[in-house]
Structures are given as C-alpha cells and as structure tokens.
Design a protein around this motif. Structure first.
Motif, short mmCIF file in Angstrom:
data_model
loop_
_atom_site.label_atom_id
_atom_site.label_comp_id
_atom_site.label_asym_id
_atom_site.label_seq_id
_atom_site.Cartn_x
_atom_site.Cartn_y
_atom_site.Cartn_z
N GLN A 82 0.69 -1.32 -0.05
CA GLN A 82 0.16 -0.02 0.02
C GLN A 82 0.72 1.16 0.04
O GLN A 82 0.46 2.22 -0.68
CB GLN A 82 -0.92 -0.07 1.34
N PHE A 83 2.07 1.27 0.80
CA PHE A 83 2.83 2.28 0.86
C PHE A 83 3.53 2.59 -0.65
O PHE A 83 3.59 3.56 -1.25
CB PHE A 83 3.95 2.31 1.92
N ASP A 84 3.90 1.35 -1.07
CA ASP A 84 4.42 1.73 -2.45
C ASP A 84 3.55 1.98 -3.57
O ASP A 84 3.74 2.94 -4.16
CB ASP A 84 4.83 -0.22 -2.91
N LEU A 86 1.15 4.16 -2.86
CA LEU A 86 0.99 5.43 -2.43
C LEU A 86 1.97 6.22 -3.17
O LEU A 86 1.76 7.28 -3.71
CB LEU A 86 0.93 5.84 -1.03
N TYR A 87 3.29 5.85 -3.14
CA TYR A 87 4.44 6.44 -3.56
C TYR A 87 4.36 6.72 -5.16
O TYR A 87 4.61 7.66 -5.51
CB TYR A 87 5.72 5.74 -3.03
N HIS A 88 4.24 5.53 -5.76
CA HIS A 88 4.27 5.18 -7.26
C HIS A 88 2.58 5.72 -8.01
O HIS A 88 3.02 6.30 -9.02
CB HIS A 88 4.60 3.90 -7.47
N GLY A 90 0.15 7.37 -5.99
CA GLY A 90 -0.63 8.59 -5.45
C GLY A 90 -1.91 7.73 -4.71
O GLY A 90 -2.34 7.07 -4.69
N TYR A 91 -2.38 9.17 -3.92
CA TYR A 91 -3.62 8.90 -3.30
C TYR A 91 -4.81 8.06 -4.14
O TYR A 91 -5.46 7.33 -3.46
CB TYR A 91 -4.17 10.17 -2.63
N TRP A 94 -4.14 4.37 -4.72
CA TRP A 94 -4.26 3.76 -3.70
C TRP A 94 -5.92 3.60 -3.28
O TRP A 94 -6.25 2.68 -2.92
CB TRP A 94 -3.69 4.35 -2.40
#
Length: 108
Positions: A82-84, A86-88, A90-91, A94
């Motif tokens: 999930q963090f990946d 978000l990073y790649h 965006g919100y 996600w």
C-alpha cells in the motif's frame, strides 16, 4: 454481562458460548452437544439450554455481521504494498485499490 472478544469469530461452539456466559467455570462437553454437558463448577450454576442457544445465536449473528471484515483483510494489499502504491501511484490510485475491495465485500 456477556464478554466480548477483540479477536474475529471464526467459528461458533458451545465451549465458546459457555466461556462467555460463565467465565472461569469448569465443565466438560463432547461433540458440541449440550446433552453431553457435564457441569463441574461449584460456584456458578449450569446454564440452561436456552441460555446457551441464545449465546450461540448472538455469536453466529456477530460472526455473520463481521464476515466482510475477514474477507477484506485477506484481500487488502500488505502495508508495504500500500505504501508503494501511494508512492508510485498517488492517493487516488491507492484509494481506488482499497475501494475495489470494499465494494467486493460490502458491509451487511
């Protein structure tokens, strides 16, 4: 009162019902059958069949009403993924991923 558990209910049985309605009591039961219930506790009284059936119904209802949570949890991406995302992505990416799981397993 009836005790509740923070752990998800995966199955319902007479032993679980007895633990809830007579915490700490001692007893034996075979084959999840009330007729085999041998009450050995000297402090608390043996619950009636109706008390046990009422608690079993409550637990089954709770299990059925929270099934979606177990199904969602199994399908959500890991926190790392999930963090990946978000990073790649965006919100919005996600949120779409999470919403797809929520839509697949709606609340009852």
């Amino acid at each position: 009162g009836v005790q509740t558990c923070a752990l998800p209910i995966l199955f319902v049985s007479i032993p679980i019902a007895l633990q809830n309605i007579r915490p700490g009591a001692t007893w034996r039961v075979s084959d999840n059958d009330y007729d085999t219930l041998e009450w050995t506790d000297e402090v608390q009284s043996k619950p009636t069949r109706e008390e046990v059936e009422t608690e079993l119904a409550r637990l089954n209802n709770l299990k059925n009403n929270t099934e979606y949570q177990r199904l969602r949890a199994a399908e959500y991406p890991s926190f790392a993924d999930q963090f990946d995302l978000l990073y790649h992505g965006g919100y919005d990416t996600w949120k779409q991923t999470i919403q797809a799981v929520k839509d697949k397993y709606p609340k009852p």
